[in-house]
Write an enzyme that holds these catalytic residues in place. Sequence first.
Site, PDB file in Angstrom:
ATOM      1  N   ALA A   1       0.835  -1.200   0.000  1.00 46.62           N
ATOM      2  CA  ALA A   1       0.000   0.000   0.000  1.00 46.62           C
ATOM      3  C   ALA A   1       0.871   1.252   0.000  1.00 46.62           C
ATOM      4  O   ALA A   1       1.811   1.370   0.794  1.00 46.62           O
ATOM      5  CB  ALA A   1      -0.928   0.011   1.213  1.00 46.62           C
ATOM      6  N   CYS A   2       0.555   2.178  -0.893  1.00 47.85           N
ATOM      7  CA  CYS A   2       1.207   3.484  -0.897  1.00 47.85           C
ATOM      8  C   CYS A   2       0.126   4.547  -1.051  1.00 47.85           C
ATOM      9  O   CYS A   2      -1.063   4.240  -1.092  1.00 47.85           O
ATOM     10  CB  CYS A   2       2.262   3.605  -1.999  1.00 47.85           C
ATOM     11  SG  CYS A   2       1.625   3.625  -3.675  1.00 47.85           S
ATOM     12  N   ASP A   3       0.515   5.789  -1.167  1.00 49.25           N
ATOM     13  CA  ASP A   3      -0.453   6.879  -1.155  1.00 49.25           C
ATOM     14  C   ASP A   3      -1.421   6.788  -2.326  1.00 49.25           C
ATOM     15  O   ASP A   3      -2.627   6.944  -2.172  1.00 49.25           O
ATOM     16  CB  ASP A   3       0.291   8.215  -1.186  1.00 49.25           C
ATOM     17  CG  ASP A   3      -0.480   9.294  -0.454  1.00 49.25           C
ATOM     18  OD1 ASP A   3      -1.536   8.983   0.123  1.00 49.25           O
ATOM     19  OD2 ASP A   3      -0.028  10.443  -0.453  1.00 49.25           O
TER      20      ASP A   3
END
Length: 527
Positions: free
Chosen positions: A436-438
């Site tokens: 998960a990233c932005d």
Amino acid sequence: MSTAAATPTTGPTRAKQAQVRVQRFGAFLSAMIMPNLPAFLAWGLITSLFIAAGWLPNGILGGFGDADAPGSWQGAATALAQADDGTTFQQYVGLVGPMVTYLLPILIANAGGRIVYKERGGVVASIVAVGMITGSTVPMFLGAMVVGPLSAWIMKKVDSLWAGKIRPGFEMLVDMFSAGILGAAMAVGAFFGFAPIITGVSDVLGNVVSWMADNHLLPLMAVVVEPAKVLFLNNAIGNGVLVPLGAQEVVETGQSLLFLVESNPGPGLGILIAYTVFGIGAARSSAPGAAIVQFIGGIHEVYFPFVLMKPTLIVAAIAGGATGIATNVVFGSGLRGPAAPGSIIAVLAATPRGSFLGVVLSVVLSFAVTFLIAAVILRASRKRDLAAGGGDLAAAIAQTEANKGKSSSALGAMAASQAGPDEAASDRPLRSIVFACDAGMGSSAMGASILRDKLKKAGRPDITVVNKAVANLEDDVDLVITQRELTDRARRGAPSARHVSVDNFLSSPVYDDVVREAAQQSERSTS
């Protein structure tokens, strides 16, 4: 196997809370823009090719519109009335004008409505967006980002008034008419009330940019943009502000340098090449691969950890970014549309005829300035870094804090040992892993690909490995891997999952820990 570092007992600082809130806001804005970037790219390509100043001028596809406003079709009706030669309205309009006036804002509003209230919210948001668009005199990108989520939220609240109170068999009737009536009412309200307000706001923001340009202050934007990128606030600035303003500027002038303020790959490449030449340890060995991903792949997130390791490098990034902006100002160059992702390939694809020299020089000079300053900084601290532990991340951060003269919560968090899956929780079978990233793209996709390949070689291709935006996490996953700055947000989205923090998605010993755990579980199940 490594264990997760102990969680501090003190609560997050106000600065950290503010950063998380801005990150959330940026992720929300990004979620409206990112899925629609292919449409922006298509519009940019059509504009570059077919308007009068394009590579393949075509009055039918580019539209005859107002010659003083490239990409505009406001003058189409007047021109058609004066022509009297059998030309159709579609030939005067072309593709460029309707796409920027209707398609792009409606897509943005629809995406915002879906985030708030799924498909029903998206439909209502699209209806209201049309009312706002037709009541305005400028492209309604900013307006769509406001009216889309707002109208969906109002629809959601109205539905809650009679939720569970409708007699069976009448649900569809009520749903259809309530959405249609409320959508129509809000569209009229947006036409007369909201559109003039957003038009005024857009004019003010445009005037601010014009004032900065007239006073030769545009390069100062790098002072805000470059540090914001490293703190993962780039989505709020890039997708939330610069892309909408840049698109409006394209309508007025045919191109915009605002598209290159945040997406210029030169500064990031300069820092990574400086690490390649003058860095030490793991940072030096991983920098060349990260440079390829950043410059060609356009994934700027991969250089953020390198700056966080030595915060003084932000000076190099700011100087390089300011140099790139100044170069585009001097040459009057810009892009037709967003460079997404921020790859040199995407930059060149969005460059209009006549701007190649300025755009290429802006990338080259921003790289050169960043590299030179970063090289000086790295070279000056090389001996101290070697003495501090041969390039060890924790030692480098401690040395940087000593040089700075005060502690830093962000650096302290990064100094914590890289966390792996908890031993106590390792008995839980691994079936699904999420990076998960932005924005849910970019470096998280690269990390997912790396771990997926490792698991396949270890004989565990059955484990699902995907990448998502932090905002889209659901509590149906076994393991979530995030960069350290986003772990707190990820825990809220998937509270029952195990969470692992890494400093760099492209290179982390955590991956080997996960593969080893997966292999051990497989052995236990077959024994």
